[in-house]
Motif scaffolding. Structure first.
Motif, mmCIF file in Angstrom:
data_model
loop_
_atom_site.group_PDB
_atom_site.id
_atom_site.type_symbol
_atom_site.label_atom_id
_atom_site.label_comp_id
_atom_site.label_asym_id
_atom_site.label_seq_id
_atom_site.Cartn_x
_atom_site.Cartn_y
_atom_site.Cartn_z
ATOM 1 N N GLY A 90 -41.068 -6.191 33.295
ATOM 2 C CA GLY A 90 -40.499 -4.892 33.641
ATOM 3 C C GLY A 90 -40.322 -4.659 35.114
ATOM 4 N N TRP A 128 -36.718 -10.831 33.238
ATOM 5 C CA TRP A 128 -35.487 -10.824 32.431
ATOM 6 C C TRP A 128 -34.951 -9.418 32.383
ATOM 7 C CZ3 TRP A 128 -35.522 -9.116 26.971
ATOM 8 C CH2 TRP A 128 -36.768 -8.652 26.544
ATOM 9 N N ASP A 183 -30.763 -8.114 41.138
ATOM 10 C CA ASP A 183 -32.096 -8.161 41.745
ATOM 11 C C ASP A 183 -32.068 -9.024 43.000
ATOM 12 O OD1 ASP A 183 -33.870 -6.653 40.094
ATOM 13 O OD2 ASP A 183 -33.699 -8.193 38.558
ATOM 14 N N ASN A 202 -36.373 1.621 39.123
ATOM 15 C CA ASN A 202 -37.235 1.098 38.078
ATOM 16 C C ASN A 202 -38.504 1.954 38.023
ATOM 17 O OD1 ASN A 202 -39.065 -0.429 36.538
ATOM 18 N ND2 ASN A 202 -38.052 -2.335 37.105
ATOM 19 N N GLY A 225 -41.160 0.530 34.772
ATOM 20 C CA GLY A 225 -40.501 -0.537 34.026
ATOM 21 C C GLY A 225 -39.254 -0.095 33.282
HETATM 22 C C1 WT7 Z 1 -34.889 -5.104 35.403
HETATM 23 C C2 WT7 Z 1 -34.383 -5.161 33.996
HETATM 24 C C3 WT7 Z 1 -36.694 -7.135 30.500
HETATM 25 C C4 WT7 Z 1 -37.360 -6.081 29.824
HETATM 26 C C5 WT7 Z 1 -37.837 -4.922 30.632
HETATM 27 C C6 WT7 Z 1 -36.850 -4.293 31.554
HETATM 28 C C7 WT7 Z 1 -36.866 -5.687 36.486
HETATM 29 C C8 WT7 Z 1 -37.990 -7.041 34.677
HETATM 30 C C9 WT7 Z 1 -39.404 -8.233 35.823
HETATM 31 C C10 WT7 Z 1 -40.392 -9.105 36.355
HETATM 32 C C11 WT7 Z 1 -39.780 -8.378 38.483
HETATM 33 C C12 WT7 Z 1 -38.655 -7.447 36.721
HETATM 34 C C13 WT7 Z 1 -35.702 -6.283 37.227
HETATM 35 C C14 WT7 Z 1 -34.621 -6.360 36.173
HETATM 36 N N1 WT7 Z 1 -37.794 -6.701 35.972
HETATM 37 N N2 WT7 Z 1 -38.963 -7.948 34.576
HETATM 38 N N3 WT7 Z 1 -41.159 -9.874 35.567
HETATM 39 N N4 WT7 Z 1 -40.540 -9.149 37.699
HETATM 40 N N5 WT7 Z 1 -38.850 -7.528 38.053
HETATM 41 O O1 WT7 Z 1 -35.526 -4.459 31.146
HETATM 42 O O2 WT7 Z 1 -34.537 -2.216 31.600
HETATM 43 O O3 WT7 Z 1 -33.087 -4.259 31.428
HETATM 44 O O4 WT7 Z 1 -34.592 -3.900 33.400
HETATM 45 O O5 WT7 Z 1 -36.307 -4.964 35.400
HETATM 46 O O6 WT7 Z 1 -35.326 -5.430 38.258
HETATM 47 O O7 WT7 Z 1 -33.324 -6.383 36.705
HETATM 48 P P1 WT7 Z 1 -34.369 -3.677 31.848
#
Ligand code: WT7
Length: 651
Positions: A391, A418, A504, A525, A528
């Motif tokens: 997240g 992801w 990102d 964000n 998350g």
């Molecule tokens: C954005 C995607 C994937 C499911 C949860 C969110 C950030 C996500 C990480 C991580 C750093 C992360 C990014 C991405 N993000 N996982 N492990 N380390 N940043 O899904 O709502 O589509 O958001 O969450 O910025 O672009 P989403």
């Protein structure tokens, strides 16, 4: 490049590494590093091999057709996602194995074996058919975390309808917008949901949302009963438990879907006010989800997999429903909040069901840290063998706390980077192979080609930062944005030809490890969850007192980022604390509680460039109390001083 959460300095001082233990490596599904090379040398071959873990009605003839930015995977194949997630397990040794162990917030619980889950999915498939749903129709699902949520997704998949889950925390207006965008024919909701002992009026929201939309029928699960106050509208609304009695108890034959038929839509925030309906395909998505359970999560038949996400988000789609079920695992699904009725709830659930894999968000871990270890010390967490986070970037000290106190120093942590758009984990360790560095999602998983590039698209040298990009197509990539292919092309493939831009920033260290730094666009964000600044701004200017609004994300100790809104009021409107409260509530009404601004700062003017663009970076600097950057492009520099004073006053 500036990023929303710029913790680069602290992150890059991190030198600790953790090798997989001999014991973990020995039992891991993947413990031979050559898988990375094999996949890189022949990604299509690798993915074709992974696809064999699914059951196909007809095998595919061709692995990939890539006409950037459009990909088709597993061409000619026929497959069904619900058949793979449920029915195929009913036919074998997993027939009576627990598929979903569900824990309700008030303490009620239910267990569905694969065979029982299959029967419920068949019933629901009959019910949807009876309501007129056909292959390709859209069904919007607005439910709390109850078993019927997972069952609804699977029932749609079984008949080939496209599900669009809207998180239960969204407002009626947000729900309506998402219903209208995809022309949903049926809405599945509940009379109400439980949250911290209180009620979420889902049916009431749904009633407001469906007026003058294409929704013909509303299927209502009775979760709460009489005290929900839910009203049923004759001819339109029908109770799940009543329709249930009217449909046959016979198996529902799984629709044989083309690989590329859409499986679902999931709306996510972008840089404009309008959310994007991310379209996922049937076969490619399922291959991605299933593979990552076996690689990143090292899934075994003996595992009890607990992911704390809500199915309203992609994490729940992939890591509660399609991933673990297609792998035949036992999934723990929890309805409620981590602190209800007490702060040890997650640990209690882990102990109660013997969870072996625990997947959660850094924001939750930061909350647990704040609460202190006394809550988790009351429970036996020895069954945990693997932990995961998702997240947002995880701060190294938070990683260490998770490692020591939850994983007891022995469970590897998979930090999975992801997105909704990528369908499954992209940058993440394979726990039996990869050395871990706290705060780094490590490296791309086999079959995924990720790079860090500069403004021109050139790969940066190790030790540098830039844009994170994915250079080759992958099976679970989004196929388009619902109804707006141009937006799909521009948003994700507009900057670099044929190369996917996630939005990102990332830093590549000397060992080739990726350190994700956060969004580089106007997306915040919060805990998350992705929220577009434009969405919140539109909600604010929709209020009659507001002239203009600028929204930014500022660092927040627990949430990662919090929403700060700078607002100019219309002439003659008084700046009062009541108005602050009213504006916050207005945003909640427009979008949902997740978008509630942490603070609202009234200002006579917003800082703008000479070309009238709001200087968000400057606002962020003000909100975070940093030294003001270069302001030479600012039209009226005196605006900053007054903003700084206002911000201090509002604290
Ligand atoms: C954005 C995607 C994937 C499911 C949860 C969110 C950030 C996500 C990480 C991580 C750093 C992360 C990014 C991405 N993000 N996982 N492990 N380390 N940043 O899904 O709502 O589509 O958001 O969450 O910025 O672009 P989403």
């Amino acid at each position: 490049m500036t990023t929303a959460s710029n913790k680069l300095d602290t992150l890059l001082q991190e030198t600790r590494t953790f090798q997989p233990s001999e014991a973990f490596r020995a039992q891991a599904n993947f413990n031979d590093v050559s898988v990375y090379e094999r996949a890189e040398a022949d990604p299509e071959g690798y993915w074709a091999e992974q696809a064999q873990h699914l059951t196909w009605f007809r095998p595919f003839e061709k692995v990939l057709e890539w006409n950037p930015p459009h990909a088709k995977w597993f061409i000619g194949g026929k497959i069904n996602a619900a058949y793979n997630a449920v029915d195929r397990h009913r036919e074998g040794a997993r027939k009576n194995k627990a598929a979903i162990i569900w824990e309700g917030e008030p303490g009620d619980s239910k267990v569905f074996t694969y065979d029982m889950l299959g029967r419920e999915v068949d019933k629901a498939a009959h019910m949807l058919t009876k309501l007129g749903v056909k292959k390709g129709d859209r069904v919007t699902i607005y439910l709390p975390m109850i078993p019927e949520l997972a069952i609804s997704l699977l029932a749609c998949a079984k008949i080939g309808a496209i599900h669009s889950v809207v998180f239960g925390g969204f407002s009626s207006k947000a729900l309506r917008e998402r219903i209208v965008d995809c022309d949903a024919k049926v809405l599945i909701t509940a009379d109400a949901g439980w949250r911290r002992g209180g009620l979420i009026p889902l049916k009431q929201n749904a009633d407001e949302a469906v007026v003058d939309t294409p929704v013909e029928k509303v299927l209502v699960v009775q979760r709460v009963g009489e005290q929900s106050g839910a009203q049923m509208q004759e001819g339109r609304d029908v109770y799940w438990h009543e329709l249930y009695k009217q449909v046959p108890n016979t198996p529902y034959p799984a629709e044989e879907m083309d690989s590329e038929d859409p499986l679902f839509l999931l709306y996510t925030s972008g840089t404009t006010g309008k959310p994007k309906g991310i379209v996922h395909s049937t076969a490619g998505y399922l291959v991605g989800a299933n593979t990552s359970l076996r690689t990143v999560f090292d899934i075994k038949d003996s595992d009890v997999y607990f992911c704390t996400a809500d199915i309203g988000w992609i994490t729940g789609h992939t890591y509660i429903v399609y991933g673990p079920l297609s792998a035949g695992a036992t999934v723990v699904m929890y309805e409620g909040a981590p602190d209800w009725p007490h702060r040890g709830r997650f640990w209690e659930i882990i102990e109660k069901y013997g969870a072996t894999i625990f997947y959660t968000a850094p924001t939750s871990i930061r909350t647990f840290m704040k609460w202190g270890t006394e809550y988790l010390e009351q429970y036996n967490l020895d069954t945990l063998r693997l932990l995961g986070t998702v997240g947002e970037p995880i701060n190294p000290e938070v990683w260490m706390w998770f490692h020591e106190h939850v994983g007891k120093g022995k469970a590897p942590i998979v930090d999975t980077w992801w997105q909704t758009e990528t369908g499954a984990a992209m940058i993440a360790p394979l726990p039996g192979i990869t050395s871990l560095k706290p705060g780094s999602a490590t490296r791309p998983v086999p079959g995924i080609s990720a790079k860090v590039v500069d403004e021109e698209g050139n790969e940066v040298e190790p030790g540098n930062g830039g844009y994170l990009v994915i250079t080759k197509p992958w099976p679970s990539m989004l196929r388009t944005v619902w109804g707006d292919d141009e937006r799909f092309r521009n948003t994700y493939f507009g900057k670099f030809q044929g190369i996917y831009l996630p939005g990102d920033g990332a830093h590549l260290d000397k060992d080739g490890y990726f350190w994700i730094l956060g969004r580089i666009d106007d997306v915040i964000n919060v805990s998350g969850h992705r929220i577009g600044t434009m969405e919140v701004e539109s909600a604010l200017v929709d209020h009659p007192s507001v002239a203009e609004a600028a929204v930014i994300g500022r660092s927040h100790e627990v949430k990662g980022q919090a929403i700060t809104a700078f607002v100019t009021l219309k002439d003659g409107v008084e700046q009062t604390p009541e108005l602050v409260a009213e504006l916050k509530q207005h945003v909640v009404g427009k979008i949902g509680a997740l978008a509630r601004p942490e603070e609202i700062i009234f200002t006579a003017e917003l800082p703008k460039t000479r070309s009238a663009k709001i200087m968000r970076r400057l606002l962020r600097d003000i909100a975070e109390g940093r030294v003001i950057g270069d302001t030479t492009t600012l039209a009226d520099p005196s605006v900053i001083d007054s903003l700084k004073t206002m911000y201090k006053d509002s604290e």
